[in-house]
Write an enzyme that holds these catalytic residues in place. Structure first.
Site, PDB file in Angstrom:
ATOM      1  N   GLU A  76      74.769  60.558  -9.197  1.00 56.41           N
ATOM      2  CA  GLU A  76      74.261  60.228 -10.539  1.00 56.41           C
ATOM      3  C   GLU A  76      74.244  58.721 -10.754  1.00 56.41           C
ATOM      4  O   GLU A  76      73.301  58.164 -11.324  1.00 56.41           O
ATOM      5  CB  GLU A  76      75.128  60.898 -11.610  1.00 56.41           C
ATOM      6  CG  GLU A  76      74.971  62.401 -11.697  1.00 56.41           C
ATOM      7  CD  GLU A  76      75.967  63.034 -12.650  1.00 56.41           C
ATOM      8  OE1 GLU A  76      77.085  62.502 -12.801  1.00 56.41           O
ATOM      9  OE2 GLU A  76      75.617  64.066 -13.246  1.00 56.41           O
ATOM     10  N   GLY A  98      73.389  63.890 -18.390  1.00 66.51           N
ATOM     11  CA  GLY A  98      74.423  64.173 -19.391  1.00 66.51           C
ATOM     12  C   GLY A  98      75.569  63.191 -19.279  1.00 66.51           C
ATOM     13  O   GLY A  98      75.502  62.212 -18.535  1.00 66.51           O
ATOM     14  N   LYS A 149      80.684  64.815 -27.332  1.00 65.90           N
ATOM     15  CA  LYS A 149      80.823  63.795 -26.281  1.00 65.90           C
ATOM     16  C   LYS A 149      80.986  62.389 -26.864  1.00 65.90           C
ATOM     17  O   LYS A 149      81.324  61.463 -26.134  1.00 65.90           O
ATOM     18  CB  LYS A 149      79.581  63.810 -25.372  1.00 65.90           C
ATOM     19  CG  LYS A 149      79.224  65.174 -24.805  1.00 65.90           C
ATOM     20  CD  LYS A 149      80.281  65.652 -23.848  1.00 65.90           C
ATOM     21  CE  LYS A 149      79.984  67.002 -23.204  1.00 65.90           C
ATOM     22  NZ  LYS A 149      78.706  67.156 -22.561  1.00 65.90           N
ATOM     23  N   LYS A 186      81.464  59.913 -16.753  1.00 64.93           N
ATOM     24  CA  LYS A 186      80.702  60.998 -16.135  1.00 64.93           C
ATOM     25  C   LYS A 186      81.471  61.541 -14.945  1.00 64.93           C
ATOM     26  O   LYS A 186      82.439  60.925 -14.509  1.00 64.93           O
ATOM     27  CB  LYS A 186      79.313  60.508 -15.692  1.00 64.93           C
ATOM     28  CG  LYS A 186      78.347  60.309 -16.852  1.00 64.93           C
ATOM     29  CD  LYS A 186      77.000  59.757 -16.410  1.00 64.93           C
ATOM     30  CE  LYS A 186      76.299  60.662 -15.428  1.00 64.93           C
ATOM     31  NZ  LYS A 186      76.127  62.047 -15.947  1.00 64.93           N
ATOM     32  N   GLY A 187      81.032  62.710 -14.451  1.00 65.37           N
ATOM     33  CA  GLY A 187      81.682  63.253 -13.272  1.00 65.37           C
ATOM     34  C   GLY A 187      82.370  64.572 -13.494  1.00 65.37           C
ATOM     35  O   GLY A 187      82.938  65.156 -12.575  1.00 65.37           O
ATOM     36  N   THR A 197      72.691  66.005 -13.778  1.00 60.79           N
ATOM     37  CA  THR A 197      73.447  67.209 -13.390  1.00 60.79           C
ATOM     38  C   THR A 197      74.349  67.653 -14.538  1.00 60.79           C
ATOM     39  O   THR A 197      74.839  66.817 -15.296  1.00 60.79           O
ATOM     40  CB  THR A 197      74.296  66.904 -12.139  1.00 60.79           C
ATOM     41  OG1 THR A 197      73.393  66.632 -11.043  1.00 60.79           O
ATOM     42  CG2 THR A 197      75.189  68.079 -11.761  1.00 60.79           C
TER      43      THR A 197
END
Ligand code: DER
Length: 233
Positions: A106, A85, A124, A97-98, A28
């Protein structure tokens, strides 16, 4: 809108890893969305047969709109590979993540996968996790108690008194696909991600945090010139 060339390069390199007949997890976010588009194009061009599980309603809708066959994770079971991602990637391939509010599904999809491949732009890649606010999905019941317990856990870890902000969408709380709320922890830096993950996971009301430790096997970092760098563990 012009597709980010670094994200596109990473997405294409990950899609190149997909083999006919694979069971895939679809991530996502904006980079994962580029990947879904590239994957659908490859499936059409080569007539690949794949089974896909999505990590969010948004990804499911995008994938289905592009002709990919998406099934529930339970229908497919264990997956060969998930491509997703990340908000931060550190040298150990630990992730935050999140950012897109999808880290619960995820993480389950990543845990169901033999291999987790992360696709990201150079921004990142970090030396230490934590500049990006750490998302934590919490149930609505007793929200303020859970938030206070999170604050206490951070103090017990000598992480000081950082903002633990309720994530909003406009003026309303952000609601995840599972109907939960999210708080974002503005820690600045996370010296010991393992200790923090362990402390957060046991707090009543905490559903899932955005630290993905030891889950990523390969990170593909795209560059604006269209090349990629592969970081593997
Ligand atoms: O929510 C997530 O974990 C996403 O993968 C995400 O944060 C990365 O999103 P981006 O590719 O749009 O930066």
């Amino acid at each position: 809108s012009q597709t980010d060339p670094a994200k596109l390069a990473a997405a294409r390199a990950a899609v190149a890893l997909v083999q006919n007949g694979m069971k895939l997890g679809l991530g996502t976010g904006s980079t994962a969305s580029i990947m879904v588009r590239e994957l659908a194009a490859r499936v059409r061009a080569e007539g690949l047969s794949l089974r896909c599980a999505a990590t969010s309603r948004a990804t499911c809708e995008l994938a289905e709109s592009l002709g990919l066959s998406v099934e529930s994770l339970d229908e497919i079971g264990w997956l060969d590979m998930t491509i997703d991602g990340a908000d931060e990637v550190d040298p150990d391939l630990h992730l935050i993540k999140g950012g897109g509010g999808a880290h619960l599904r995820e993480k389950i999809v990543a845990a169901a996968s033999r291999r987790m491949v992360v696709i990201a732009d150079p921004g990142k890649v970090v030396e230490q996790l934590g500049a990006f606010p750490l998302p934590v999905e919490v149930v609505r019941f007793g929200f303020e108690i859970t938030r206070a317990l999170i604050r206490r856990a951070l103090q017990d870890l000598d992480l000081g008194d950082c903002d633990v902000l309720h994530r909003l969408r406009g003026s309303d709380p952000w609601v995840t696909d599972e109907g939960n709320w999210i708080v974002d922890l503005h820690l600045g830096c996370i010296p010991d991600p393992v200790a923090l993950a362990r402390s957060l996971a046991v707090i009543p009301g905490v559903v899932e945090h955005g630290l993905f430790l030891g889950m990523c096997h390969l990170a593909i970092i795209g560059k604006p010139d269209g090349t990629v760098v592969r970081l593997d563990r």
